[in-house]
Design a protein around this motif. Structure first.
Motif, PDB file in Angstrom:
ATOM      1  N   PRO A   1       0.793  -1.233   0.000  1.00  0.00           N
ATOM      2  CA  PRO A   1       0.000   0.000   0.000  1.00  0.00           C
ATOM      3  C   PRO A   1       0.824   1.282   0.000  1.00  0.00           C
ATOM      4  CG  PRO A   1       0.090  -0.888   2.213  1.00  0.00           C
ATOM      5  CD  PRO A   1       0.835  -1.863   1.343  1.00  0.00           C
ATOM      6  N   SER A   2       2.091   1.250  -0.365  1.00  0.00           N
ATOM      7  CA  SER A   2       2.944   2.434  -0.243  1.00  0.00           C
ATOM      8  C   SER A   2       2.549   3.571  -1.176  1.00  0.00           C
ATOM      9  CB  SER A   2       4.409   2.066  -0.489  1.00  0.00           C
ATOM     10  OG  SER A   2       4.623   1.721  -1.841  1.00  0.00           O
ATOM     11  N   MET A   3       1.768   3.288  -2.238  1.00  0.00           N
ATOM     12  CA  MET A   3       1.332   4.345  -3.164  1.00  0.00           C
ATOM     13  C   MET A   3      -0.160   4.645  -3.043  1.00  0.00           C
ATOM     14  SD  MET A   3       3.652   5.860  -5.020  1.00  0.00           S
ATOM     15  CE  MET A   3       2.831   6.435  -6.517  1.00  0.00           C
ATOM     16  N   GLU A   4      -0.828   4.094  -2.043  1.00  0.00           N
ATOM     17  CA  GLU A   4      -2.250   4.397  -1.879  1.00  0.00           C
ATOM     18  C   GLU A   4      -2.424   5.869  -1.490  1.00  0.00           C
ATOM     19  OE1 GLU A   4      -3.998   1.644   0.875  1.00  0.00           O
ATOM     20  OE2 GLU A   4      -4.063   0.047  -0.599  1.00  0.00           O
ATOM     21  N   SER A   5      -3.533   6.540  -1.952  1.00  0.00           N
ATOM     22  CA  SER A   5      -4.607   5.922  -2.720  1.00  0.00           C
ATOM     23  C   SER A   5      -4.448   6.105  -4.228  1.00  0.00           C
ATOM     24  CB  SER A   5      -5.940   6.546  -2.307  1.00  0.00           C
ATOM     25  OG  SER A   5      -6.370   6.107  -1.064  1.00  0.00           O
ATOM     26  N   SER A   6      -3.299   6.635  -4.666  1.00  0.00           N
ATOM     27  CA  SER A   6      -3.068   6.813  -6.093  1.00  0.00           C
ATOM     28  C   SER A   6      -3.060   5.468  -6.803  1.00  0.00           C
ATOM     29  CB  SER A   6      -1.735   7.539  -6.329  1.00  0.00           C
ATOM     30  OG  SER A   6      -1.715   8.781  -5.669  1.00  0.00           O
ATOM     31  N   LEU A   7      -2.352   4.500  -6.218  1.00  0.00           N
ATOM     32  CA  LEU A   7      -2.308   3.138  -6.731  1.00  0.00           C
ATOM     33  C   LEU A   7      -2.636   2.199  -5.578  1.00  0.00           C
ATOM     34  CD1 LEU A   7       0.940   3.399  -8.891  1.00  0.00           C
ATOM     35  CD2 LEU A   7      -1.407   3.223  -9.743  1.00  0.00           C
ATOM     36  N   MET A   8      -3.546   1.256  -5.821  1.00  0.00           N
ATOM     37  CA  MET A   8      -4.041   0.389  -4.766  1.00  0.00           C
ATOM     38  C   MET A   8      -3.397  -0.988  -4.857  1.00  0.00           C
ATOM     39  SD  MET A   8      -6.297   2.463  -3.372  1.00  0.00           S
ATOM     40  CE  MET A   8      -7.415   1.455  -2.397  1.00  0.00           C
ATOM     41  N   VAL A   9      -3.326  -1.681  -3.726  1.00  0.00           N
ATOM     42  CA  VAL A   9      -2.896  -3.086  -3.734  1.00  0.00           C
ATOM     43  C   VAL A   9      -3.849  -3.863  -4.633  1.00  0.00           C
ATOM     44  CG1 VAL A   9      -2.625  -5.161  -2.352  1.00  0.00           C
ATOM     45  CG2 VAL A   9      -1.891  -2.971  -1.433  1.00  0.00           C
ATOM     46  N   GLY A  10      -3.279  -4.613  -5.578  1.00  0.00           N
ATOM     47  CA  GLY A  10      -4.102  -5.360  -6.517  1.00  0.00           C
ATOM     48  C   GLY A  10      -4.280  -4.677  -7.857  1.00  0.00           C
ATOM     49  N   ASP A  11      -3.730  -3.463  -8.017  1.00  0.00           N
ATOM     50  CA  ASP A  11      -3.737  -2.812  -9.330  1.00  0.00           C
ATOM     51  C   ASP A  11      -2.727  -3.486 -10.253  1.00  0.00           C
ATOM     52  OD1 ASP A  11      -5.652  -0.996  -8.630  1.00  0.00           O
ATOM     53  OD2 ASP A  11      -4.319   0.740  -8.531  1.00  0.00           O
ATOM     54  N   PHE A  12      -3.107  -3.676 -11.508  1.00  0.00           N
ATOM     55  CA  PHE A  12      -2.204  -4.208 -12.528  1.00  0.00           C
ATOM     56  C   PHE A  12      -1.878  -3.072 -13.497  1.00  0.00           C
ATOM     57  CE2 PHE A  12      -4.294  -7.800 -10.736  1.00  0.00           C
ATOM     58  CZ  PHE A  12      -3.395  -8.863 -10.828  1.00  0.00           C
TER      59      PHE A  12
ATOM     60  N   LYS B   1      -2.540  14.352  -5.768  1.00  0.00           N
ATOM     61  CA  LYS B   1      -3.958  14.573  -5.467  1.00  0.00           C
ATOM     62  C   LYS B   1      -4.470  13.678  -4.353  1.00  0.00           C
ATOM     63  CE  LYS B   1      -5.108  16.048 -10.187  1.00  0.00           C
ATOM     64  NZ  LYS B   1      -5.901  15.735 -11.412  1.00  0.00           N
ATOM     65  N   ARG B   2      -3.998  12.431  -4.335  1.00  0.00           N
ATOM     66  CA  ARG B   2      -4.527  11.456  -3.368  1.00  0.00           C
ATOM     67  C   ARG B   2      -3.449  11.029  -2.376  1.00  0.00           C
ATOM     68  NH1 ARG B   2      -9.373   9.193  -5.392  1.00  0.00           N
ATOM     69  NH2 ARG B   2      -9.021   7.166  -4.452  1.00  0.00           N
ATOM     70  N   MET B   3      -2.555  11.933  -2.035  1.00  0.00           N
ATOM     71  CA  MET B   3      -1.504  11.644  -1.057  1.00  0.00           C
ATOM     72  C   MET B   3      -2.122  11.331   0.301  1.00  0.00           C
ATOM     73  SD  MET B   3       1.568  14.179   0.168  1.00  0.00           S
ATOM     74  CE  MET B   3       0.416  15.329   0.929  1.00  0.00           C
ATOM     75  N   GLN B   4      -1.636  10.277   0.943  1.00  0.00           N
ATOM     76  CA  GLN B   4      -2.190   9.837   2.215  1.00  0.00           C
ATOM     77  C   GLN B   4      -1.266  10.141   3.383  1.00  0.00           C
ATOM     78  OE1 GLN B   4      -5.193   6.171   1.209  1.00  0.00           O
ATOM     79  NE2 GLN B   4      -3.243   5.698   2.160  1.00  0.00           N
ATOM     80  N   HIS B   5      -1.885  10.363   4.547  1.00  0.00           N
ATOM     81  CA  HIS B   5      -1.181  10.416   5.817  1.00  0.00           C
ATOM     82  C   HIS B   5      -1.950   9.570   6.826  1.00  0.00           C
ATOM     83  CE1 HIS B   5       0.624  14.181   4.109  1.00  0.00           C
ATOM     84  NE2 HIS B   5       1.678  13.673   4.708  1.00  0.00           N
ATOM     85  N   GLU B   6      -1.339   9.392   7.958  1.00  0.00           N
ATOM     86  CA  GLU B   6      -1.993   8.662   9.034  1.00  0.00           C
ATOM     87  C   GLU B   6      -2.750   9.663   9.901  1.00  0.00           C
ATOM     88  OE1 GLU B   6       0.043   5.146  10.873  1.00  0.00           O
ATOM     89  OE2 GLU B   6       0.090   6.524  12.560  1.00  0.00           O
TER      90      GLU B   6
END
Length: 390
Positions: free
Chosen positions: A43-54, A162-167
């Protein structure tokens, strides 16, 4: 008068074999020169890229790399399928060159690259090391700094993804459901003890936590737009980014661990994921003076990535082939990569710069997306199919 020869009729087995050989050759050429498919495993690129994206990754954008290890079984990586046998031979060890591309690596690009050589597979050739995907934050010759989670380049704030995540720690008056987290693409979380919180149970912060006062606490990874939506809820109370204070290290596996080969491995730095730098990013052809600070930051580049032989680092002194050097001219460009999931990404803040010869290509679009936490019938994320990577 000679009779005209009739073409030899191929057997079914020969037809089948020719088709397989053609398919393998075509797939290998496409993979080498044009596009290659990759899967997002973390999940290091979420939410730009999600686990399970090809993904399809373009090798044309930055130019195709010539292979360092050309003697390799086609369509393999490090091992032959289903075995522990190496898929390559090191009899030919060629220098990596790059053909002309459409563009250079730009700040903000989502880039696929081979992890530098202090990774677990560091003994593998450069072009066969583990693949990572991160966002390019700093380009050669720029100075990067992170102040209170915001990235600055040459003193100016960088435009955030745009979809950068933080905790975040969010407080609400009513318990939240799995459906709520699904609605906002929040695929996982952790509780206040640092343990995975996949069932979205509320966090018990202390013996006298806010649950006693009728509130429910959750630690989640999400992006600012979602927080704005949370604030519209009738049950919303507050949301706070959980930051690392300036001057506090991230822990034994973070920036202060000398074995991690981070450019900040010396004892002079106490940087963390939210407060970091300033750090100049090396550029090909630029010469620097070697003093205590620059040796701390760039000794691993000089030793591992520049093709130098017999490099010895003793304290703040570097010698090459037995001769102590007082300055150094970089032989290639370097990049600083970070995940969009800023609080849950192993990236350049921890393991340093990415050399130009490690860059594979640019992530272009998602052609399929499967949610690993869903059942068979609901696995496909239809909204993400054929979505361009921004």
């Amino acid at each position: 008068m000679s009779e005209k020869k009739q073409p030899v009729q191929k057997s079914a087995f020969r037809e089948w074999l020719d088709s397989i050989v053609f398919a393998v050759v075509a797939a290998t050429l496409i993979r080498f020169f044009f596009f290659e498919a990759y899967t997002i495993p973390t999940p290091s690129m979420e939410s730009s890229l999600m686990v399970g994206d090809f993904l399809f990754v373009s090798k044309l954008h930055y130019g195709v790399r010539t292979p360092k290890t050309p003697l390799q079984v086609p369509l393999t990586h490090q091992k032959i399928w289903g075995t522990d046998l190496p898929s390559y031979l090191t009899w030919l060890d060629l220098p990596i060159k790059r053909l002309p591309g459409f563009s250079e690596v730009k700040q903000g690009d989502a880039v696929v690259f081979n992890v530098p050589n202090y990774a677990p597979d560091g003994d593998a050739p450069v072009d066969l090391r583990t693949y990572y995907i991160k966002r390019c934050i700093g380009t050669p010759g720029k100075t990067l700094e992170i102040r209170d989670t915001q990235v600055y380049i040459d003193g100016k704030p960088m435009e955030n993804p745009k979809r950068m995540q933080h905790e975040y720690l969010i407080k609400v008056k009513e318990a939240l459901t799995d459906e709520f987290f699904d609605k906002y693409d929040i695929s996982n979380g952790i509780d206040a003890t640092g343990q995975p919180n996949f069932n979205w149970q509320e966090v018990q912060l202390t013996a006298q936590d806010s649950t006693i006062a009728g509130l429910h606490d959750y630690v989640v990874n999400t992006y600012e737009e979602n927080i704005s939506e949370f604030k519209k809820l009738k049950t919303f109370v507050s949301a706070e980014i959980l930051k690392s204070p300036k001057g506090t290290p991230d822990g034994e596996d973070g920036m202060t661990n000398e074995a991690s080969a981070t450019p900040m491995a010396g004892k002079s730095y106490v940087w963390n994921k939210d407060n970091y730098g300033p750090l100049w990013i090396p550029k090909e052809g630029v010469t620097i003076k070697l003093d205590s600070q620059s040796v701390d930051k760039y000794k691993y580049i000089i030793k591992y990535y520049e093709g130098n032989k017999n490099v010895v680092v003793e304290g703040y002194k570097i010698s090459i082939d037995g001769k102590t050097i007082t300055s150094y001219t970089f032989k290639q460009d370097y990049y600083f990569m970070m995940g969009d999931n800023r609080h849950h990404s192993a990236d350049s803040r921890y393991w340093g710069f990415v050399p130009a010869d490690h860059v594979v290509g640019k992530a272009v679009f998602v052609w399929m997306s499967l949610d690993p936490n869903k059942s068979f019938l609901s696995k496909i994320r239809w909204s993400r199919i054929f979505r361009f990577v921004d």
